[in-house]
Write a protein that holds these residues in place. Structure first.
Motif, PDB file in Angstrom:
ATOM      1  N   THR A  66       0.811  -1.145   0.085  1.00 52.28           N
ATOM      2  CA  THR A  66      -0.079  -0.075  -0.024  1.00 52.28           C
ATOM      3  C   THR A  66       0.889   1.298   0.097  1.00 52.28           C
ATOM      4  O   THR A  66       1.790   1.251   0.568  1.00 52.28           O
ATOM      5  CB  THR A  66      -0.890  -0.001   1.191  1.00 52.28           C
ATOM      6  N   LEU A  67       0.408   2.115  -0.764  1.00 47.22           N
ATOM      7  CA  LEU A  67       1.284   3.522  -1.032  1.00 47.22           C
ATOM      8  C   LEU A  67       0.577   4.490  -0.376  1.00 47.22           C
ATOM      9  O   LEU A  67      -0.645   4.895  -0.590  1.00 47.22           O
ATOM     10  CB  LEU A  67       1.678   3.725  -2.471  1.00 47.22           C
ATOM     11  N   GLY A  68       1.274   5.390   0.292  1.00 44.61           N
ATOM     12  CA  GLY A  68       0.582   6.669   1.183  1.00 44.61           C
ATOM     13  C   GLY A  68       1.499   7.753   1.154  1.00 44.61           C
ATOM     14  O   GLY A  68       2.607   7.744   0.687  1.00 44.61           O
ATOM     15  N   ILE A  69       1.002   8.910   1.371  1.00 43.28           N
ATOM     16  CA  ILE A  69       1.556  10.267   1.403  1.00 43.28           C
ATOM     17  C   ILE A  69       1.242  10.945   2.750  1.00 43.28           C
ATOM     18  O   ILE A  69      -0.098  10.901   3.078  1.00 43.28           O
ATOM     19  CB  ILE A  69       1.343  11.149   0.365  1.00 43.28           C
ATOM     20  N   ARG A  70       2.303  11.261   3.386  1.00 42.22           N
ATOM     21  CA  ARG A  70       1.680  12.203   4.790  1.00 42.22           C
ATOM     22  C   ARG A  70       1.802  13.724   4.283  1.00 42.22           C
ATOM     23  O   ARG A  70       2.958  14.352   3.869  1.00 42.22           O
ATOM     24  CB  ARG A  70       2.985  11.931   5.689  1.00 42.22           C
ATOM     25  N   ILE A  71       0.815  14.322   4.036  1.00 43.88           N
ATOM     26  CA  ILE A  71       0.592  15.684   3.754  1.00 43.88           C
ATOM     27  C   ILE A  71       1.168  16.713   5.004  1.00 43.88           C
ATOM     28  O   ILE A  71       0.899  16.393   6.340  1.00 43.88           O
ATOM     29  CB  ILE A  71      -0.742  16.093   3.191  1.00 43.88           C
ATOM     30  N   PRO A  99      -1.678  14.984   9.504  1.00 46.44           N
ATOM     31  CA  PRO A  99      -0.993  14.930  10.798  1.00 46.44           C
ATOM     32  C   PRO A  99      -1.776  16.145  11.505  1.00 46.44           C
ATOM     33  O   PRO A  99      -2.657  16.840  11.130  1.00 46.44           O
ATOM     34  CB  PRO A  99       0.479  15.609  10.488  1.00 46.44           C
ATOM     35  N   LYS A 100      -1.504  15.931  12.752  1.00 47.99           N
ATOM     36  CA  LYS A 100      -2.201  16.841  13.704  1.00 47.99           C
ATOM     37  C   LYS A 100      -3.724  16.956  13.689  1.00 47.99           C
ATOM     38  O   LYS A 100      -4.114  18.247  13.817  1.00 47.99           O
ATOM     39  CB  LYS A 100      -1.493  18.283  13.572  1.00 47.99           C
ATOM     40  N   VAL A 101      -4.627  16.016  13.423  1.00 40.53           N
ATOM     41  CA  VAL A 101      -6.167  16.175  13.349  1.00 40.53           C
ATOM     42  C   VAL A 101      -6.527  16.446  14.830  1.00 40.53           C
ATOM     43  O   VAL A 101      -6.198  15.669  15.604  1.00 40.53           O
ATOM     44  CB  VAL A 101      -6.332  14.676  12.915  1.00 40.53           C
ATOM     45  N   GLU A 102      -7.379  17.438  14.826  1.00 39.03           N
ATOM     46  CA  GLU A 102      -8.078  17.751  15.940  1.00 39.03           C
ATOM     47  C   GLU A 102      -9.301  17.778  15.840  1.00 39.03           C
ATOM     48  O   GLU A 102     -10.241  18.268  16.758  1.00 39.03           O
ATOM     49  CB  GLU A 102      -7.432  18.890  16.550  1.00 39.03           C
ATOM     50  N   SER A 103      -9.887  17.366  14.763  1.00 38.70           N
ATOM     51  CA  SER A 103     -11.410  17.591  14.598  1.00 38.70           C
ATOM     52  C   SER A 103     -11.695  16.760  13.440  1.00 38.70           C
ATOM     53  O   SER A 103     -11.131  16.385  12.396  1.00 38.70           O
ATOM     54  CB  SER A 103     -11.734  19.016  14.121  1.00 38.70           C
ATOM     55  N   GLY A 122      -7.742   5.925   1.269  1.00 40.65           N
ATOM     56  CA  GLY A 122      -7.980   5.725   2.684  1.00 40.65           C
ATOM     57  C   GLY A 122      -7.340   7.130   3.429  1.00 40.65           C
ATOM     58  O   GLY A 122      -6.464   7.483   2.959  1.00 40.65           O
ATOM     59  N   ILE A 123      -8.256   7.422   4.470  1.00 39.05           N
ATOM     60  CA  ILE A 123      -7.737   8.789   5.035  1.00 39.05           C
ATOM     61  C   ILE A 123      -7.440   8.268   6.604  1.00 39.05           C
ATOM     62  O   ILE A 123      -8.132   7.691   7.166  1.00 39.05           O
ATOM     63  CB  ILE A 123      -8.841   9.885   5.052  1.00 39.05           C
ATOM     64  N   TRP A 124      -6.106   8.415   6.947  1.00 41.15           N
ATOM     65  CA  TRP A 124      -5.732   8.279   8.090  1.00 41.15           C
ATOM     66  C   TRP A 124      -5.313   9.335   9.032  1.00 41.15           C
ATOM     67  O   TRP A 124      -4.473  10.239   8.562  1.00 41.15           O
ATOM     68  CB  TRP A 124      -4.384   7.203   8.334  1.00 41.15           C
ATOM     69  N   ALA A 125      -5.667   9.561  10.309  1.00 43.61           N
ATOM     70  CA  ALA A 125      -5.439  10.563  10.996  1.00 43.61           C
ATOM     71  C   ALA A 125      -4.201  10.455  11.988  1.00 43.61           C
ATOM     72  O   ALA A 125      -4.365   9.336  12.796  1.00 43.61           O
ATOM     73  CB  ALA A 125      -6.418  10.901  11.801  1.00 43.61           C
ATOM     74  N   LEU A 126      -3.456  11.437  12.099  1.00 45.24           N
ATOM     75  CA  LEU A 126      -2.499  11.298  13.260  1.00 45.24           C
ATOM     76  C   LEU A 126      -2.846  11.932  14.420  1.00 45.24           C
ATOM     77  O   LEU A 126      -3.044  13.195  14.334  1.00 45.24           O
ATOM     78  CB  LEU A 126      -0.990  12.164  12.680  1.00 45.24           C
ATOM     79  N   ILE A 127      -2.993  11.344  15.348  1.00 46.90           N
ATOM     80  CA  ILE A 127      -3.282  11.601  16.890  1.00 46.90           C
ATOM     81  C   ILE A 127      -2.130  12.168  17.508  1.00 46.90           C
ATOM     82  O   ILE A 127      -1.359  11.297  18.043  1.00 46.90           O
ATOM     83  CB  ILE A 127      -4.193  10.930  17.511  1.00 46.90           C
ATOM     84  N   GLU A 128      -1.908  13.318  17.725  1.00 49.11           N
ATOM     85  CA  GLU A 128      -0.596  13.717  18.382  1.00 49.11           C
ATOM     86  C   GLU A 128      -0.879  15.017  19.216  1.00 49.11           C
ATOM     87  O   GLU A 128       0.524  15.592  19.413  1.00 49.11           O
ATOM     88  CB  GLU A 128       0.506  14.008  17.221  1.00 49.11           C
ATOM     89  N   SER A 129      -1.920  15.318  19.926  1.00 57.10           N
ATOM     90  CA  SER A 129      -2.224  16.620  20.734  1.00 57.10           C
ATOM     91  C   SER A 129      -3.063  16.184  21.621  1.00 57.10           C
ATOM     92  O   SER A 129      -3.958  15.331  21.538  1.00 57.10           O
ATOM     93  CB  SER A 129      -2.458  17.865  19.765  1.00 57.10           C
ATOM     94  N   GLY A 147      -8.359   4.833   9.671  1.00 58.18           N
ATOM     95  CA  GLY A 147      -7.623   4.422  10.810  1.00 58.18           C
ATOM     96  C   GLY A 147      -6.748   5.509  11.400  1.00 58.18           C
ATOM     97  O   GLY A 147      -6.654   6.702  10.919  1.00 58.18           O
ATOM     98  N   VAL A 148      -5.956   5.170  12.633  1.00 59.78           N
ATOM     99  CA  VAL A 148      -5.151   6.394  13.253  1.00 59.78           C
ATOM    100  C   VAL A 148      -3.889   5.901  13.463  1.00 59.78           C
ATOM    101  O   VAL A 148      -3.591   4.685  13.868  1.00 59.78           O
ATOM    102  CB  VAL A 148      -6.092   6.702  14.612  1.00 59.78           C
ATOM    103  N   VAL A 149      -2.917   6.759  13.549  1.00 67.28           N
ATOM    104  CA  VAL A 149      -1.765   6.543  14.008  1.00 67.28           C
ATOM    105  C   VAL A 149      -1.285   7.602  15.083  1.00 67.28           C
ATOM    106  O   VAL A 149      -1.719   8.662  15.149  1.00 67.28           O
ATOM    107  CB  VAL A 149      -0.673   6.981  12.736  1.00 67.28           C
ATOM    108  N   PHE A 150      -0.652   7.031  16.141  1.00 66.44           N
ATOM    109  CA  PHE A 150      -0.236   7.796  17.473  1.00 66.44           C
ATOM    110  C   PHE A 150       1.221   8.490  16.924  1.00 66.44           C
ATOM    111  O   PHE A 150       2.087   7.691  16.753  1.00 66.44           O
ATOM    112  CB  PHE A 150      -0.024   6.723  18.638  1.00 66.44           C
ATOM    113  N   GLY A 151       1.038   9.836  17.155  1.00 63.62           N
ATOM    114  CA  GLY A 151       2.237  10.601  16.956  1.00 63.62           C
ATOM    115  C   GLY A 151       3.007  10.696  18.321  1.00 63.62           C
ATOM    116  O   GLY A 151       2.860  11.773  18.921  1.00 63.62           O
ATOM    117  N   SER A 152       3.733   9.872  18.693  1.00 65.80           N
ATOM    118  CA  SER A 152       4.111   9.658  20.118  1.00 65.80           C
ATOM    119  C   SER A 152       5.014  10.967  20.489  1.00 65.80           C
ATOM    120  O   SER A 152       5.073  11.494  21.537  1.00 65.80           O
ATOM    121  CB  SER A 152       4.842   8.292  20.485  1.00 65.80           C
TER     122      SER A 152
END
Length: 239
Positions: A66-71, A99-103, A122-129, A147-152
């Protein structure tokens, strides 16, 4: 390419958008998901160059993963420039990491900009705040969220804590609970210590013939064995 064409696994690799010479090796690394990054790994003056270069990441015929891009964050001008560029790509990404999804609105904006006939990435949210954690259930139920990814690292910086397991235990637990309740996947790569413990558990399971056994004084049975094997399978696919 649609969001249901090839479900992402847990082993991901990220490569900078400016380093085109690494694109093929990243895609053939054995990871389930290869992501080209035009956010943190690209300095502000180079953002446009990275946007243009990154289209080549998706031009490979029949890619092995699977190929993705982080904007960039949608709270910035660069994030909206990214969406405009992606909408014009001829070769398209399987998934978009935001990145930095808050809503939930962040997810809706990406879908509105990129969804087209025959194409729903597919739209994946980085949860990091901390703000994101305050409204996790709402974010998790955004209709187009894959899906979601934890931005530790960013989360730890925002709350001024360490990156060790204990410091991030609450955030990880909250994220997994919210994602499971919403029936969406959550990605957080295991630490080297967790991988080592998983290998110890599998070794003990094999030695015991799959019956209940003890590892470092803790009783382990079938659920522990299955979880440990899943961790090792993911770790072994990582480069």
């Amino acid at each position: 390419m649609t969001s249901t064409s090839r479900p992402p696994g847990r082993a991901w690799i990220i490569t900078p958008g400016l380093h085109q010479h690494r694109f093929v090796s990243a895609q053939r690394s054995g990871a389930a998901v290869a992501v080209v990054d035009i956010e943190d790994s690209v300095a502000l003056p180079d953002k446009q160059t990275a946007r243009t270069a990154s289209e080549a990441f998706f031009a490979l015929t029949d890619p092995p993963c699977t190929l993705g891009i982080r904007i960039n964050s949608l709270t910035t001008v660069e994030g909206f420039k990214d969406l405009i560029a992606l909408a014009a790509y001829t070769a398209r990404a399987d998934l978009i990491v935001v990145p930095k999804v808050e809503s939930p609105r962040d997810v809706e904006l990406v879908a509105a900009a990129l969804d087209a006939d025959g194409y729903t990435p597919g739209i994946w949210a980085l949860i990091e705040s901390p703000r994101a954690f305050d409204i996790l259930p709402a974010i998790m139920h955004a209709p187009r969220l894959g899906g979601v990814v934890f931005g530790s690292a960013d989360y730890a910086a925002s709350v001024r804590c360490g990156l060790d397991w204990d410091a991030l235990h609450y955030a990880r637990s909250a994220l997994v609970n919210a994602a499971t309740a919403a029936n969406i996947p959550a990605i957080d790569a295991p630490t080297s210590e967790e991988i080592a413990r998983a290998r110890a558990i599998v070794t003990a399971a094999d030695a015991s013939g799959g019956t209940v056994t003890a590892v470092d004084g803790q009783m382990c049975g079938t659920p522990f064995f299955e979880a440990a094997r899943a961790i090792i399978a993911d770790a072994d696919r990582m480069p």
